[in-house]
Design a protein around this motif. Structure first.
Motif, short mmCIF file in Angstrom:
data_model
loop_
_atom_site.label_atom_id
_atom_site.label_comp_id
_atom_site.label_asym_id
_atom_site.label_seq_id
_atom_site.Cartn_x
_atom_site.Cartn_y
_atom_site.Cartn_z
N GLY A 175 0.62 -1.38 0.05
CA GLY A 175 0.21 0.22 0.05
C GLY A 175 0.67 1.03 0.03
O GLY A 175 0.30 2.44 0.06
N CYS A 176 2.08 1.35 0.04
CA CYS A 176 2.91 2.23 -0.18
C CYS A 176 3.76 2.53 -1.14
O CYS A 176 3.81 1.47 -2.01
CB CYS A 176 4.44 2.02 0.99
SG CYS A 176 3.79 2.20 2.89
N SER A 177 3.56 3.76 -1.69
CA SER A 177 4.34 3.97 -3.19
C SER A 177 5.76 4.39 -2.88
O SER A 177 6.16 4.75 -1.44
CB SER A 177 3.60 5.26 -3.92
OG SER A 177 3.67 6.27 -2.98
N GLY A 178 6.67 4.27 -3.92
CA GLY A 178 7.99 4.85 -3.56
C GLY A 178 8.71 3.34 -3.79
O GLY A 178 8.69 2.32 -3.76
N ARG A 179 10.10 3.75 -3.33
CA ARG A 179 11.17 2.48 -3.52
C ARG A 179 11.28 1.96 -2.00
O ARG A 179 11.49 2.66 -1.05
CB ARG A 179 12.26 2.67 -4.03
CG ARG A 179 13.21 4.01 -3.37
CD ARG A 179 14.52 4.34 -3.83
NE ARG A 179 14.93 5.53 -3.18
CZ ARG A 179 15.53 5.56 -1.96
NH1 ARG A 179 15.75 4.62 -1.38
NH2 ARG A 179 16.15 6.69 -1.52
N PRO A 180 11.57 0.70 -1.75
CA PRO A 180 11.76 0.21 -0.42
C PRO A 180 13.18 0.79 0.12
O PRO A 180 14.19 0.71 -0.67
CB PRO A 180 12.04 -1.29 -0.43
CG PRO A 180 11.42 -1.58 -2.12
CD PRO A 180 11.84 -0.35 -2.78
N ALA A 181 13.02 1.71 1.30
CA ALA A 181 14.07 2.10 1.71
C ALA A 181 15.04 1.24 2.77
O ALA A 181 16.19 1.39 3.09
CB ALA A 181 14.04 3.37 2.34
N LYS A 182 14.23 0.68 3.79
CA LYS A 182 14.65 -0.07 4.76
C LYS A 182 13.65 -1.08 5.35
O LYS A 182 12.47 -0.92 5.19
CB LYS A 182 14.87 0.98 5.92
CG LYS A 182 15.35 0.33 7.38
CD LYS A 182 16.81 0.44 7.36
CE LYS A 182 17.67 0.02 8.65
NZ LYS A 182 18.90 -0.05 8.74
N THR A 183 14.22 -2.28 5.53
CA THR A 183 13.44 -3.38 6.13
C THR A 183 14.09 -3.74 7.39
O THR A 183 15.12 -4.27 7.22
CB THR A 183 13.09 -4.69 5.15
OG1 THR A 183 12.57 -4.14 3.90
CG2 THR A 183 12.37 -5.78 5.88
N VAL A 184 13.24 -3.94 8.39
CA VAL A 184 13.79 -4.57 9.81
C VAL A 184 13.01 -5.60 10.12
O VAL A 184 11.76 -5.48 10.35
CB VAL A 184 13.81 -3.50 10.61
CG1 VAL A 184 14.63 -3.69 11.96
CG2 VAL A 184 14.66 -2.00 10.40
N GLU A 185 13.57 -6.78 10.44
CA GLU A 185 13.02 -7.86 10.60
C GLU A 185 12.83 -7.95 12.24
O GLU A 185 14.10 -7.71 12.77
CB GLU A 185 13.52 -9.21 10.00
CG GLU A 185 13.34 -9.32 8.45
CD GLU A 185 13.85 -10.35 7.76
OE1 GLU A 185 13.99 -11.42 8.56
OE2 GLU A 185 13.68 -10.60 6.47
N PHE A 186 12.04 -8.83 12.90
CA PHE A 186 11.95 -9.15 14.01
C PHE A 186 11.11 -10.59 14.17
O PHE A 186 10.63 -11.05 13.21
CB PHE A 186 11.36 -8.17 15.00
CG PHE A 186 10.02 -7.60 14.87
CD1 PHE A 186 8.87 -7.96 15.46
CD2 PHE A 186 9.83 -6.52 13.54
CE1 PHE A 186 7.62 -7.31 15.29
CE2 PHE A 186 8.63 -6.10 13.50
CZ PHE A 186 7.39 -6.38 14.18
N SER A 187 10.96 -11.11 15.24
CA SER A 187 10.53 -12.32 15.39
C SER A 187 9.10 -12.69 14.88
O SER A 187 8.81 -13.63 14.32
CB SER A 187 10.59 -12.95 16.86
OG SER A 187 9.80 -12.23 17.72
N THR A 188 8.16 -11.68 14.91
CA THR A 188 7.01 -12.02 14.50
C THR A 188 6.52 -11.33 13.11
O THR A 188 5.34 -11.32 12.65
CB THR A 188 5.75 -11.76 15.45
OG1 THR A 188 6.13 -10.13 15.98
CG2 THR A 188 5.98 -12.23 17.09
N GLY A 189 7.36 -10.50 12.77
CA GLY A 189 7.11 -9.88 11.27
C GLY A 189 8.31 -8.80 10.74
O GLY A 189 9.28 -9.18 11.24
N GLU A 190 7.86 -7.99 10.07
CA GLU A 190 8.93 -7.02 9.73
C GLU A 190 8.25 -5.54 9.41
O GLU A 190 7.08 -5.43 9.18
CB GLU A 190 9.72 -7.44 8.44
CG GLU A 190 8.81 -7.64 7.32
CD GLU A 190 9.55 -8.07 6.17
OE1 GLU A 190 10.50 -8.85 6.22
OE2 GLU A 190 8.98 -7.89 5.08
N LEU A 191 9.12 -4.64 9.68
CA LEU A 191 8.87 -3.32 9.21
C LEU A 191 9.44 -2.53 8.25
O LEU A 191 10.42 -3.09 8.01
CB LEU A 191 9.23 -2.34 10.65
CG LEU A 191 9.30 -1.06 10.45
CD1 LEU A 191 7.82 -0.33 10.55
CD2 LEU A 191 9.98 -0.17 11.79
#
Length: 149
Positions: free
Chosen positions: A57-73
Motif C-alpha cells: 500500500g506504500c508508493s516509492g522504493r523500499p528504503a529499509k526493512t527491519v525484521e523481528f521475530s513476529t514480522g517486519e517493519l
C-alpha cells in the motif's frame, strides 16, 4: 478461407468449384467459444508474481526493512514522502499490530489496531528530512532510529 486448388469451402464442408469467388464464413466451434474466456481468466494468474511493494500500500522504493521475530517493519521513500507498514510473518490470526512514522521536526503518525496481516500504511512529508519508524506485533517491537538523512 479459400483453398487455392479446389476453391472456397461451403458451410457443409463440400468444396465449390474454383473461380466462384463466393467468400465463406467459418464459425468457431462451441467448445472454442467456451475455452477462450476461460483462458482469458487464467492470464492474470499466470503473470509474473507481484512484488511486496504492491501488497504494502506504500508508493516509492523500499528504503529499509527491519525484521523481528513476529514480522517486519518496511519503510518506503519517494521524492517527497516516506511511508511505513508492519507486516506479519504468519498472517491469519487477528492480533494487535501497530506502525508509527515521524519526520524530524514533525508529528508522529500511527496506525494501531487488531489486524490479521499488516498495520499501516502511514505516510509523512519527508522532503530533505530524516524519519524514524516503529513497528509492533503483539509484544514484540522494533525501531529504526533516524534514517533517510
Amino acid at each position: 478461407m479459400f483453398d487455392r486448388t479446389v476453391g472456397p469451402v461451403s458451410r457443409d464442408g463440400s468444396a465449390e468449384p474454383a473461380g466462384t469467388g463466393k467468400p465463406v464464413r467459418r464459425r468457431l466451434p462451441l467448445v472454442g467459444l467456451l475455452v477462450l474466456p476461460l483462458l482469458g481468466g487464467l492470464v492474470p494468474l499466470l503473470a509474473a508474481p507481484g512484488t511486496a511493494q504492491a501488497a504494502s500500500g506504500c508508493s516509492g522504493r523500499p528504503a529499509k526493512t527491519v525484521e523481528f521475530s513476529t514480522g517486519e517493519l518496511r519503510v518506503y521513500k519517494s521524492r517527497a514522502h516516506a511511508c511505513a507498514v508492519t507486516v506479519a510473518k504468519k498472517p491469519g490470526k487477528r492480533r494487535t499490530m501497530s506502525v508509527t512514522l515521524q519526520a524530524r521536526g514533525g508529528r508522529v503518525v500511527s496506525d494501531k489496531g487488531s489486524y490479521t496481516k499488516m498495520a499501516g500504511p502511514v505516510t509523512v512529508n519527508a522532503l530533505n528530512r530524516c524519519v524514524r519508524a516503529t513497528g509492533a506485533i503483539g509484544k514484540k517491537s522494533v525501531s529504526t532510529g533516524w534514517i533517510l538523512c
